[in-house]
Design a protein around this motif. Sequence first.
Motif, PDB file in Angstrom:
ATOM      1  N   VAL A  34       0.568  -0.739  -0.334  1.00 40.78           N
ATOM      2  CA  VAL A  34       0.017   0.232  -0.204  1.00 40.78           C
ATOM      3  C   VAL A  34       0.760   1.406   0.343  1.00 40.78           C
ATOM      4  O   VAL A  34       0.673   1.779  -0.540  1.00 40.78           O
ATOM      5  CB  VAL A  34      -1.146   0.092   1.403  1.00 40.78           C
ATOM      6  CG1 VAL A  34      -1.972   1.197   0.860  1.00 40.78           C
ATOM      7  CG2 VAL A  34      -1.932  -1.359   1.202  1.00 40.78           C
ATOM      8  N   ILE A  35       1.462   1.253   1.007  1.00 43.29           N
ATOM      9  CA  ILE A  35       2.466   2.639   0.755  1.00 43.29           C
ATOM     10  C   ILE A  35       3.219   2.961   0.044  1.00 43.29           C
ATOM     11  O   ILE A  35       3.642   4.319  -0.471  1.00 43.29           O
ATOM     12  CB  ILE A  35       3.532   2.095   2.036  1.00 43.29           C
ATOM     13  CG1 ILE A  35       2.664   2.071   3.395  1.00 43.29           C
ATOM     14  CG2 ILE A  35       4.931   3.568   2.085  1.00 43.29           C
ATOM     15  CD1 ILE A  35       4.708   1.502   4.458  1.00 43.29           C
ATOM     16  N   ILE A  36       4.535   1.974  -1.053  1.00 47.21           N
ATOM     17  CA  ILE A  36       5.091   1.532  -2.277  1.00 47.21           C
ATOM     18  C   ILE A  36       4.280   2.229  -3.375  1.00 47.21           C
ATOM     19  O   ILE A  36       4.210   2.243  -4.296  1.00 47.21           O
ATOM     20  CB  ILE A  36       5.718   0.525  -2.355  1.00 47.21           C
ATOM     21  CG1 ILE A  36       6.641   0.329  -1.319  1.00 47.21           C
ATOM     22  CG2 ILE A  36       6.348   0.908  -3.355  1.00 47.21           C
ATOM     23  CD1 ILE A  36       7.595   1.226  -0.831  1.00 47.21           C
ATOM     24  N   GLY A  37       2.674   1.183  -3.663  1.00 42.35           N
ATOM     25  CA  GLY A  37       1.714   1.946  -4.485  1.00 42.35           C
ATOM     26  C   GLY A  37       1.405   2.813  -4.616  1.00 42.35           C
ATOM     27  O   GLY A  37       1.384   4.146  -5.509  1.00 42.35           O
ATOM     28  N   THR A  38       0.743   4.193  -3.227  1.00 42.33           N
ATOM     29  CA  THR A  38       0.968   5.082  -3.311  1.00 42.33           C
ATOM     30  C   THR A  38       1.421   6.565  -3.590  1.00 42.33           C
ATOM     31  O   THR A  38       1.713   6.733  -4.617  1.00 42.33           O
ATOM     32  CB  THR A  38       0.212   5.582  -1.643  1.00 42.33           C
ATOM     33  OG1 THR A  38      -1.043   4.568  -1.343  1.00 42.33           O
ATOM     34  CG2 THR A  38      -0.524   6.649  -1.420  1.00 42.33           C
ATOM     35  N   VAL A  39       3.152   6.408  -3.157  1.00 41.82           N
ATOM     36  CA  VAL A  39       4.052   7.257  -2.656  1.00 41.82           C
ATOM     37  C   VAL A  39       4.368   6.951  -4.580  1.00 41.82           C
ATOM     38  O   VAL A  39       4.885   7.814  -4.830  1.00 41.82           O
ATOM     39  CB  VAL A  39       5.106   6.903  -1.450  1.00 41.82           C
ATOM     40  CG1 VAL A  39       6.332   7.072  -2.371  1.00 41.82           C
ATOM     41  CG2 VAL A  39       4.750   7.224  -0.694  1.00 41.82           C
ATOM     42  N   SER A  40       4.630   5.845  -4.773  1.00 45.77           N
ATOM     43  CA  SER A  40       4.913   5.929  -6.205  1.00 45.77           C
ATOM     44  C   SER A  40       3.839   6.162  -7.049  1.00 45.77           C
ATOM     45  O   SER A  40       4.319   7.384  -8.475  1.00 45.77           O
ATOM     46  CB  SER A  40       5.238   4.527  -6.832  1.00 45.77           C
ATOM     47  OG  SER A  40       5.964   3.450  -6.054  1.00 45.77           O
ATOM     48  N   ILE A  41       2.522   6.800  -7.116  1.00 43.74           N
ATOM     49  CA  ILE A  41       2.235   7.796  -7.859  1.00 43.74           C
ATOM     50  C   ILE A  41       2.545   9.354  -7.917  1.00 43.74           C
ATOM     51  O   ILE A  41       2.562   9.607  -8.721  1.00 43.74           O
ATOM     52  CB  ILE A  41       0.506   8.075  -7.235  1.00 43.74           C
ATOM     53  CG1 ILE A  41       0.063   5.848  -6.956  1.00 43.74           C
ATOM     54  CG2 ILE A  41      -0.360   8.236  -8.451  1.00 43.74           C
ATOM     55  CD1 ILE A  41      -1.650   6.130  -6.777  1.00 43.74           C
ATOM     56  N   LEU A  42       2.622   9.473  -6.894  1.00 45.14           N
ATOM     57  CA  LEU A  42       3.408  11.090  -6.341  1.00 45.14           C
ATOM     58  C   LEU A  42       4.459  11.242  -7.498  1.00 45.14           C
ATOM     59  O   LEU A  42       5.166  11.709  -8.213  1.00 45.14           O
ATOM     60  CB  LEU A  42       3.695  10.876  -5.041  1.00 45.14           C
ATOM     61  CG  LEU A  42       2.692  11.750  -4.547  1.00 45.14           C
ATOM     62  CD1 LEU A  42       2.773  11.791  -2.357  1.00 45.14           C
ATOM     63  CD2 LEU A  42       1.449  12.416  -4.888  1.00 45.14           C
ATOM     64  N   GLY A  43       5.652   9.750  -7.289  1.00 45.30           N
ATOM     65  CA  GLY A  43       6.708   9.787  -8.228  1.00 45.30           C
ATOM     66  C   GLY A  43       6.813   9.516  -9.364  1.00 45.30           C
ATOM     67  O   GLY A  43       8.005  10.083 -10.508  1.00 45.30           O
ATOM     68  N   LEU A  44       5.458   9.188  -9.738  1.00 44.01           N
ATOM     69  CA  LEU A  44       5.312   8.810 -11.361  1.00 44.01           C
ATOM     70  C   LEU A  44       5.251  10.263 -12.407  1.00 44.01           C
ATOM     71  O   LEU A  44       5.088  10.635 -13.531  1.00 44.01           O
ATOM     72  CB  LEU A  44       4.094   8.214 -11.501  1.00 44.01           C
ATOM     73  CG  LEU A  44       3.719   7.594 -12.917  1.00 44.01           C
ATOM     74  CD1 LEU A  44       4.638   6.831 -13.689  1.00 44.01           C
ATOM     75  CD2 LEU A  44       2.567   7.064 -13.027  1.00 44.01           C
ATOM     76  N   ILE A  45       4.432  11.309 -11.410  1.00 44.59           N
ATOM     77  CA  ILE A  45       4.305  12.381 -12.380  1.00 44.59           C
ATOM     78  C   ILE A  45       5.034  13.137 -12.825  1.00 44.59           C
ATOM     79  O   ILE A  45       4.567  13.351 -14.003  1.00 44.59           O
ATOM     80  CB  ILE A  45       3.971  13.378 -11.006  1.00 44.59           C
ATOM     81  CG1 ILE A  45       2.084  12.526 -10.141  1.00 44.59           C
ATOM     82  CG2 ILE A  45       2.707  14.452 -11.831  1.00 44.59           C
ATOM     83  CD1 ILE A  45       1.532  13.682  -9.357  1.00 44.59           C
ATOM     84  N   PRO A  46       6.089  13.887 -11.827  1.00 48.41           N
ATOM     85  CA  PRO A  46       7.339  14.648 -12.288  1.00 48.41           C
ATOM     86  C   PRO A  46       7.511  14.088 -14.255  1.00 48.41           C
ATOM     87  O   PRO A  46       7.797  14.391 -15.125  1.00 48.41           O
ATOM     88  CB  PRO A  46       7.768  14.889 -12.205  1.00 48.41           C
ATOM     89  CG  PRO A  46       7.623  13.671 -10.566  1.00 48.41           C
ATOM     90  CD  PRO A  46       6.615  13.627 -10.714  1.00 48.41           C
TER      91      PRO A  46
END
Length: 278
Positions: A49-61
């Motif tokens: 859950v943590i890695i999947g959610t945080v990866s969304i933010l990392g994906l944006i740029p």
Amino acid sequence: MTWIIGHLLAVVIGISLGLLGGGGSVLALPVLVYVMGIAPKNAIAMTLVIIGTVSILGLIPHWRAGNVWLKTAAIFGAATMLGAFFGAKLATLPFISDAMQMLLFALLMLVASIAMIWRSARKYKTDDTGTYPPPVCKYCWLWLMSEGIVVGTLTGLVGVGGGFAIVPALVLLGKVPMKAAIGTSLLIIIMNAIAGFIGYLGHVTLDWGLMLSFILAASIGTVYGSYLSQFVPATRLQKSFGYFLLAVATLVLFQNRDTFWQWYTPKNSASNKVMQIR
């Protein structure tokens, strides 16, 4: 103090995700288990859950920079999602113990760290592929999907997002440039996390408060890491990160040394009985 240390490490987890396109889950699981005191199976599901959610933010740029290849992510991600769901269901079976999962996790970290150190020591004259050699074959989609199933299974089984395996697979088999491989890997990690978490639902207990605070801390690190990725070549950090993973893998193996002894004792005791009879 434990809470503070754990969340500072969560920031580091986010930085590694944003900067390297992976490495977050291999740090998140030991932090949750050995720092925050969460049971391994629960920690693995929380890690997803943590890695999947945080990866969304990392994906944006990376998305804005055009470093996400949707077609490649769809092909590879479909295979990894299938494997992640299967791996999670496998992990919920009675004969898969917490110690077995942590030992497998440590061995995977060991392999990943050695691979990163080895790659960083080699020099290739390639364009935007970092320390990877040119693609190894002309038509590699079958191999790419096969590796996707294996990586996904490991994701579901031990919570490893697979960034350390996804990036080289995309470069070597998918003929994806390094920057695009890092961005695309984040999307695939998200897909893995969703499938793996679905496989764990109903079989684990989740600390939602801790997950939310970890997500917030890691998100801060991910935004910063993604920003740094514009200026710092990720390949330069691979060697240092590889040695760090090696140290963490050694620590996890040491923490689970009793399991090795339990596996060894029955064989050893049988031989002792034979010697005593003689």
